[in-house]
Design a protein around this motif. Sequence first.
Motif, mmCIF file in Angstrom:
data_model
loop_
_atom_site.group_PDB
_atom_site.id
_atom_site.type_symbol
_atom_site.label_atom_id
_atom_site.label_comp_id
_atom_site.label_asym_id
_atom_site.label_seq_id
_atom_site.Cartn_x
_atom_site.Cartn_y
_atom_site.Cartn_z
ATOM 1 N N LEU A 27 -0.112 48.911 0.745
ATOM 2 C CA LEU A 27 -1.017 49.186 -0.365
ATOM 3 C C LEU A 27 -2.288 48.371 -0.195
ATOM 4 O O LEU A 27 -2.231 47.156 0.023
ATOM 5 C CB LEU A 27 -0.344 48.844 -1.691
ATOM 6 C CG LEU A 27 -1.186 48.970 -2.955
ATOM 7 C CD1 LEU A 27 -1.592 50.420 -3.183
ATOM 8 C CD2 LEU A 27 -0.411 48.422 -4.143
ATOM 9 N N VAL A 28 -3.425 49.029 -0.306
ATOM 10 C CA VAL A 28 -4.710 48.356 -0.149
ATOM 11 C C VAL A 28 -5.709 48.958 -1.131
ATOM 12 O O VAL A 28 -5.608 50.131 -1.499
ATOM 13 C CB VAL A 28 -5.217 48.482 1.308
ATOM 14 C CG1 VAL A 28 -5.514 49.938 1.649
ATOM 15 C CG2 VAL A 28 -6.427 47.606 1.547
ATOM 16 N N GLN A 29 -6.660 48.152 -1.564
ATOM 17 C CA GLN A 29 -7.702 48.638 -2.461
ATOM 18 C C GLN A 29 -8.755 49.424 -1.691
ATOM 19 O O GLN A 29 -8.955 49.214 -0.493
ATOM 20 C CB GLN A 29 -8.373 47.468 -3.180
ATOM 21 C CG GLN A 29 -7.478 46.748 -4.167
ATOM 22 C CD GLN A 29 -8.196 45.627 -4.886
ATOM 23 O OE1 GLN A 29 -9.083 44.987 -4.327
ATOM 24 N NE2 GLN A 29 -7.825 45.394 -6.129
ATOM 25 N N ALA A 30 -9.403 50.334 -2.376
ATOM 26 C CA ALA A 30 -10.490 51.086 -1.764
ATOM 27 C C ALA A 30 -11.527 50.135 -1.183
ATOM 28 O O ALA A 30 -11.894 49.134 -1.799
ATOM 29 C CB ALA A 30 -11.130 52.011 -2.787
ATOM 30 N N GLY A 31 -11.983 50.463 0.020
ATOM 31 C CA GLY A 31 -12.916 49.608 0.727
ATOM 32 C C GLY A 31 -12.259 48.604 1.639
ATOM 33 O O GLY A 31 -12.951 47.970 2.453
ATOM 34 N N GLY A 32 -10.959 48.463 1.532
ATOM 35 C CA GLY A 32 -10.234 47.519 2.352
ATOM 36 C C GLY A 32 -9.864 48.075 3.707
ATOM 37 O O GLY A 32 -10.256 49.184 4.081
ATOM 38 N N SER A 33 -9.069 47.296 4.445
ATOM 39 C CA SER A 33 -8.701 47.648 5.808
ATOM 40 C C SER A 33 -7.215 47.473 6.037
ATOM 41 O O SER A 33 -6.552 46.651 5.394
ATOM 42 C CB SER A 33 -9.458 46.768 6.816
ATOM 43 O OG SER A 33 -10.859 46.939 6.720
ATOM 44 N N LEU A 34 -6.690 48.251 6.964
ATOM 45 C CA LEU A 34 -5.336 48.122 7.455
ATOM 46 C C LEU A 34 -5.340 48.417 8.940
ATOM 47 O O LEU A 34 -6.184 49.169 9.422
ATOM 48 C CB LEU A 34 -4.378 49.093 6.765
ATOM 49 C CG LEU A 34 -3.904 48.801 5.347
ATOM 50 C CD1 LEU A 34 -3.095 49.986 4.829
ATOM 51 C CD2 LEU A 34 -3.064 47.533 5.317
ATOM 52 N N ARG A 35 -4.385 47.849 9.647
ATOM 53 C CA ARG A 35 -4.186 48.194 11.044
ATOM 54 C C ARG A 35 -2.753 48.656 11.249
ATOM 55 O O ARG A 35 -1.809 47.909 10.989
ATOM 56 C CB ARG A 35 -4.487 47.030 11.988
ATOM 57 C CG ARG A 35 -4.488 47.475 13.457
ATOM 58 C CD ARG A 35 -4.918 46.399 14.415
ATOM 59 N NE ARG A 35 -3.824 45.503 14.766
ATOM 60 C CZ ARG A 35 -3.762 44.812 15.904
ATOM 61 N NH1 ARG A 35 -4.753 44.912 16.793
ATOM 62 N NH2 ARG A 35 -2.751 44.007 16.135
ATOM 63 N N LEU A 36 -2.606 49.877 11.713
ATOM 64 C CA LEU A 36 -1.305 50.431 12.022
ATOM 65 C C LEU A 36 -0.995 50.230 13.498
ATOM 66 O O LEU A 36 -1.888 50.255 14.340
ATOM 67 C CB LEU A 36 -1.254 51.923 11.701
ATOM 68 C CG LEU A 36 -1.651 52.350 10.288
ATOM 69 C CD1 LEU A 36 -1.456 53.855 10.131
ATOM 70 C CD2 LEU A 36 -0.863 51.586 9.240
ATOM 71 N N SER A 37 0.271 50.043 13.795
ATOM 72 C CA SER A 37 0.728 49.931 15.168
ATOM 73 C C SER A 37 1.774 50.991 15.439
ATOM 74 O O SER A 37 2.550 51.355 14.559
ATOM 75 C CB SER A 37 1.329 48.548 15.440
ATOM 76 O OG SER A 37 0.371 47.531 15.283
ATOM 77 N N CYS A 38 1.797 51.474 16.652
ATOM 78 C CA CYS A 38 2.803 52.422 17.105
ATOM 79 C C CYS A 38 3.401 51.867 18.384
ATOM 80 O O CYS A 38 2.737 51.847 19.428
ATOM 81 C CB CYS A 38 2.183 53.796 17.341
ATOM 82 S SG CYS A 38 3.317 55.017 18.036
ATOM 83 N N ALA A 39 4.628 51.401 18.294
ATOM 84 C CA ALA A 39 5.316 50.821 19.439
ATOM 85 C C ALA A 39 6.178 51.879 20.113
ATOM 86 O O ALA A 39 6.937 52.581 19.445
ATOM 87 C CB ALA A 39 6.171 49.642 19.004
ATOM 88 N N ALA A 40 6.071 51.967 21.417
ATOM 89 C CA ALA A 40 6.786 52.973 22.185
ATOM 90 C C ALA A 40 7.798 52.321 23.112
ATOM 91 O O ALA A 40 7.557 51.247 23.667
ATOM 92 C CB ALA A 40 5.815 53.822 22.999
ATOM 93 N N SER A 41 8.913 52.988 23.275
ATOM 94 C CA SER A 41 9.920 52.558 24.231
ATOM 95 C C SER A 41 9.710 53.287 25.547
ATOM 96 O O SER A 41 8.903 54.213 25.655
ATOM 97 C CB SER A 41 11.322 52.832 23.694
ATOM 98 O OG SER A 41 11.542 54.232 23.565
ATOM 99 N N GLY A 42 10.447 52.869 26.550
ATOM 100 C CA GLY A 42 10.401 53.558 27.822
ATOM 101 C C GLY A 42 9.423 52.945 28.813
ATOM 102 O O GLY A 42 8.619 52.073 28.475
ATOM 103 N N ARG A 43 9.491 53.440 30.020
ATOM 104 C CA ARG A 43 8.674 52.916 31.117
ATOM 105 C C ARG A 43 7.475 53.793 31.438
ATOM 106 O O ARG A 43 6.712 53.462 32.353
ATOM 107 C CB ARG A 43 9.545 52.781 32.371
ATOM 108 C CG ARG A 43 10.700 51.809 32.220
ATOM 109 C CD ARG A 43 11.643 51.895 33.408
ATOM 110 N NE ARG A 43 10.976 51.620 34.671
ATOM 111 C CZ ARG A 43 10.796 50.417 35.199
ATOM 112 N NH1 ARG A 43 11.271 49.351 34.566
ATOM 113 N NH2 ARG A 43 10.179 50.267 36.359
#
Length: 122
Positions: A11-27
């Motif tokens: 949850l973030v207020q308008a004008g704010g920031s977030l960083r999403l991460s996507c972690a992957a398995s495998g080689r």
Amino acid sequence: QVQLVETGGGLVQAGGSLRLSCAASGRTFSRYNMGWFRQAPGKEREFVAAISSSGGSTYYASSVKGRFTTSRDNAKNTMYLQMNSLKPEDTAVYYCAADLRAIAVHTSPPYWGQGTQVTVSS
């Protein structure tokens, strides 16, 4: 061949920031083109951003261009979505996806994460 897990929503207020991460398995992460999609309640899935397997090329939906930036670190098997200047309209479940083919607005990648909720308050 690849499993994906999104983290970083909240949850973030308008004008704010977030960083999403996507972690992957495998080689073979570095072989995949990656992308971000989102879906709000009652709405169809919407393309957000894509990045080439090497990270050399990115593409953004017009609704997020200039505010969101996607990147990847192939050594860490991770893709990121930096979201700045967030708006209430950005509220949705965000999914990362992978495809050996290019990811575009009308494609349906074969590999998906479980999603992470992003809520932007007024």
